[in-house]
Design an enzyme around this catalytic site. Sequence first.
Site, PDB file in Angstrom:
ATOM      1  N   ASN A   9       0.855  -1.192   0.000  1.00 20.26           N
ATOM      2  CA  ASN A   9       0.000   0.000   0.000  1.00 20.26           C
ATOM      3  C   ASN A   9       0.895   1.247   0.000  1.00 20.26           C
ATOM      4  OD1 ASN A   9      -1.408   2.273   1.116  1.00 20.26           O
ATOM      5  ND2 ASN A   9      -3.071   0.910   1.686  1.00 20.26           N
TER       6      ASN A   9
ATOM      7  N   ARG B  17      -9.318   8.236  -0.990  1.00 15.03           N
ATOM      8  CA  ARG B  17     -10.266   8.700   0.029  1.00 15.03           C
ATOM      9  C   ARG B  17     -11.127   9.831  -0.490  1.00 15.03           C
ATOM     10  NH1 ARG B  17     -10.243   8.012   5.500  1.00 15.03           N
ATOM     11  NH2 ARG B  17      -8.904   6.347   6.240  1.00 15.03           N
TER      12      ARG B  17
ATOM     13  N   HIS C  83      -3.556  -4.408   7.941  1.00 12.96           N
ATOM     14  CA  HIS C  83      -3.669  -3.201   8.764  1.00 12.96           C
ATOM     15  C   HIS C  83      -2.736  -3.289   9.962  1.00 12.96           C
ATOM     16  CE1 HIS C  83      -5.648   0.679   9.247  1.00 12.96           C
ATOM     17  NE2 HIS C  83      -5.184   0.563  10.470  1.00 12.96           N
TER      18      HIS C  83
ATOM     19  N   GLU D  45      -8.696   0.523  -2.814  1.00 14.56           N
ATOM     20  CA  GLU D  45      -9.520   0.585  -1.599  1.00 14.56           C
ATOM     21  C   GLU D  45     -10.465   1.757  -1.748  1.00 14.56           C
ATOM     22  OE1 GLU D  45      -6.983   0.929   1.748  1.00 14.56           O
ATOM     23  OE2 GLU D  45      -6.157  -1.060   1.500  1.00 14.56           O
TER      24      GLU D  45
ATOM     25  N   THR E 125      -8.189   3.735   8.568  1.00 13.78           N
ATOM     26  CA  THR E 125      -9.403   2.913   8.557  1.00 13.78           C
ATOM     27  C   THR E 125      -9.473   2.154   9.871  1.00 13.78           C
ATOM     28  OG1 THR E 125      -9.003   2.722   6.195  1.00 13.78           O
ATOM     29  CG2 THR E 125     -10.725   1.332   7.113  1.00 13.78           C
TER      30      THR E 125
ATOM     31  N   HIS F 232      -5.628   3.618  -1.582  1.00 15.23           N
ATOM     32  CA  HIS F 232      -6.941   4.022  -1.073  1.00 15.23           C
ATOM     33  C   HIS F 232      -7.237   5.435  -1.545  1.00 15.23           C
ATOM     34  CE1 HIS F 232      -9.628   4.423   2.797  1.00 15.23           C
ATOM     35  NE2 HIS F 232     -10.278   4.724   1.698  1.00 15.23           N
TER      36      HIS F 232
ATOM     37  N   ARG G   9      -6.863  12.884   0.841  1.00 20.27           N
ATOM     38  CA  ARG G   9      -5.773  13.347   1.717  1.00 20.27           C
ATOM     39  C   ARG G   9      -4.423  12.762   1.305  1.00 20.27           C
ATOM     40  NH1 ARG G   9      -7.315  10.225   7.286  1.00 20.27           N
ATOM     41  NH2 ARG G   9      -9.322  11.174   6.823  1.00 20.27           N
TER      42      ARG G   9
ATOM     43  N   HIS H  26       1.713   1.375   5.862  1.00 19.99           N
ATOM     44  CA  HIS H  26       2.289   2.411   6.715  1.00 19.99           C
ATOM     45  C   HIS H  26       3.642   2.024   7.288  1.00 19.99           C
ATOM     46  CE1 HIS H  26       2.767   4.743  10.486  1.00 19.99           C
ATOM     47  NE2 HIS H  26       2.344   5.721   9.720  1.00 19.99           N
TER      48      HIS H  26
ATOM     49  N   GLU I  49     -11.166  -9.219   3.477  1.00 14.75           N
ATOM     50  CA  GLU I  49      -9.868  -8.874   4.052  1.00 14.75           C
ATOM     51  C   GLU I  49     -10.082  -8.668   5.548  1.00 14.75           C
ATOM     52  OE1 GLU I  49      -7.288  -6.201   1.969  1.00 14.75           O
ATOM     53  OE2 GLU I  49      -6.360  -5.494   3.825  1.00 14.75           O
TER      54      GLU I  49
ATOM     55  N   HIS J  85       0.966   6.263   1.832  1.00 19.69           N
ATOM     56  CA  HIS J  85       1.685   7.239   2.651  1.00 19.69           C
ATOM     57  C   HIS J  85       2.917   7.837   1.972  1.00 19.69           C
ATOM     58  CE1 HIS J  85      -1.312   6.908   5.567  1.00 19.69           C
ATOM     59  NE2 HIS J  85      -1.185   5.607   5.638  1.00 19.69           N
TER      60      HIS J  85
HETATM   61  N1  PXP Z   1      -5.912  -3.098   4.178  1.00 22.44           N
HETATM   62  C1  PXP Z   1      -6.859  -2.125   4.210  1.00 22.44           C
HETATM   63  C2  PXP Z   1      -8.234  -2.491   3.765  1.00 22.44           C
HETATM   64  C3  PXP Z   1      -6.549  -0.818   4.618  1.00 22.44           C
HETATM   65  O1  PXP Z   1      -7.504   0.125   4.648  1.00 22.44           O
HETATM   66  C4  PXP Z   1      -5.214  -0.520   4.964  1.00 22.44           C
HETATM   67  C5  PXP Z   1      -4.854   0.879   5.351  1.00 22.44           C
HETATM   68  O2  PXP Z   1      -5.074   1.733   4.294  1.00 22.44           O
HETATM   69  C6  PXP Z   1      -4.262  -1.548   4.902  1.00 22.44           C
HETATM   70  C7  PXP Z   1      -4.647  -2.833   4.533  1.00 22.44           C
HETATM   71  C8  PXP Z   1      -2.823  -1.310   5.206  1.00 22.44           C
HETATM   72  O3  PXP Z   1      -2.666  -0.932   6.524  1.00 22.44           O
HETATM   73  P1  PXP Z   1      -1.266  -0.356   6.988  1.00 22.44           P
HETATM   74  O4  PXP Z   1      -1.026   0.890   6.200  1.00 22.44           O
HETATM   75  O5  PXP Z   1      -1.471  -0.106   8.445  1.00 22.44           O
HETATM   76  O6  PXP Z   1      -0.237  -1.417   6.717  1.00 22.44           O
END
Ligand code: PXP
Length: 256
Positions: free
Chosen positions: A11, A49, A198, A74, A105, A47, A53, A221, A155, A14
Amino acid sequence: MTSSHLRLGVNIDHVATIRNARGGPHPDPVRAARLAAEAGADGITAHLREDRRHITDRDIERLMQEIDRPLNLEMAATDEMLEIALSHRPHAACLVPEKREERTTEGGLDVVKGRDHLARYVAALGQAGIRVSMFVEPDPRQLDAARRLGAPVVELHTGAYCHAAIDGRAADEKRELKRIIDAAAHAGSIGLECHAGHGLTFDSVAPVAAIASIVELNIGHFLIGEAVFSGLDSAIRRMRALMDKARADATGARSA
Ligand code: PXP
């Protein structure tokens, strides 16, 4: 469904957060996606949003055009996002809850209560050939509801487990991990493909990667933060290696 290869979706939201802090083009999330693919990501997750952001509409357009890995978009279940998803047709769309004031999230979708609202989005995305997943708490009632709606994938939200691990709350960590293990088994038993993500870090990833019925982890992240210290390539390669080792050890233990 079980698999010995555990897919990694990186992902890149960030990278865009850092870029947007200054408003210019750097650092470019699409460049990060390209690098992630070279470092072993099986897919890219982003994602879009409602408040834009981090990831922007243009980022999604470029990820679709320039990256040769499947994109997992996402998105909140809104008409605006549905229209965007249908115009790009990414490989997958993960429906997530979205509150403007939240930092991230913070919980899974309530598919049980939101069934009537969500049904139209699951159907429209599915009909467009987009693989729909629903981001849910590791709760069998949520999985059953996702199944009834016809979503092929869930998920599991690993946030509660990861927060307990970071805080050193060992009993909570154990309980939350068990919820994920049980939910993943339940997903398999009712024919849902199971992903998770997450808050995962180098320290918390192995027990989740060891769960045979989970076929994909989405991680963002921590990897982007770790890239500050070791570089994105190194952070992703290390995560990939930790996932692969945990999966190989678990597969070996089961067949021994
Ligand atoms: N899966 C989903 C559905 C999410 O919303 C997120 C955060 O955007 C992640 C995975 C990844 O989470 P993290 O950035 O904490 O690794």
